[in-house]
Scaffold this active site. Structure first.
Site: not given
Ligand code: AMP
Length: 189
Positions: A13, A88, A127, A135, A146
């Site tokens: 995204k 969300r 990532r 993160r 998640r």
């Protein structure tokens, strides 16, 4: 142009939002980025959000709706915006409807980026390796959480917006350029 990018963590995204921002000269509203900025600035919002985010859970609808309704008022959103990571939950989507109705504006499209869970886990872990652990929620355990939260609370939004005739579903497993081309084609329709 006013868009929502819907998709699980790791679907791309953020990457696609950056491409769309360049193309349409609109604002990128990433609620995850807003929360991470609040954490690094040590604000009250950041303090309240950090533990929830580190567990892979969702920050309250009330807080998120407040952030977005204020952010949409900003000058850079006049020409349009991409919502990345919001809404969300169904209550957030309903709040967004109210916020937009008050302003007399509507959404042009909801782009749903789809990908299978194993690929998503792999991408998020990659990532994490590349970002020096920036993160705290990009770990194997938290990413599974998640994804579960996405399935339970966010995926129902596809139906919510499909009923409004707004959803365009895109295969997120293709290359970045191919996904960008599919989104462009969907938006041209
Ligand atoms: P993201 O960068 O979009 O993956 O968001 C990272 C984390 O921020 C999420 O796992 C949530 O804890 C929190 N967050 C971001 N956007 C929202 C939202 N719209 N509602 C609730 N929590 C959010």
């Amino acid at each position: 142009m006013r868009l929502i990018l819907l998709g699980p963590p790791g679907a791309g995204k953020g990457t696609q939002a950056k491409i769309l921002v360049e193309k349409y000269r609109i604002a990128h509203l990433s609620t995850g980025d807003i929360l991470r900025a609040a954490i690094s600035q040590g604000t009250e919002l950041g303090k309240a959000a950090k533990q929830v985010m580190d567990r892979g859970e969702l920050v309250s609808d009330e807080i998120m709706n407040g952030i977005v309704s204020e952010r949409i008022e900003a000058e850079d959103c006049r020409n349009g915006f991409i919502l990345d990571g919001f809404p969300r939950t169904i209550p957030q989507a309903e709040a967004l409807d109210r916020i937009l109705a008050e302003k007399g504006i509507g959404l042009d499209a909801v782009i749903e980026i789809q990908a299978d869970e194993d690929t998503l886990v792999e991408r998020v872990l990659n990532r994490a390796k590349q970002s020096n652990g920036e993160r705290a929620d990009d770990t194997g355990e938290v990413i599974r959480k998640r994804l579960q939260v996405y399935r339970d609370q966010t995926e129902p939004l596809a139906k919510f917006y499909r009923e409004k005739g707004l959803v365009q579903s895109i295969d997120g497993l293709a290359s970045i350029d191919e996904v960008a081309a599919s989104i462009a084609e969907a938006l041209d329709k």
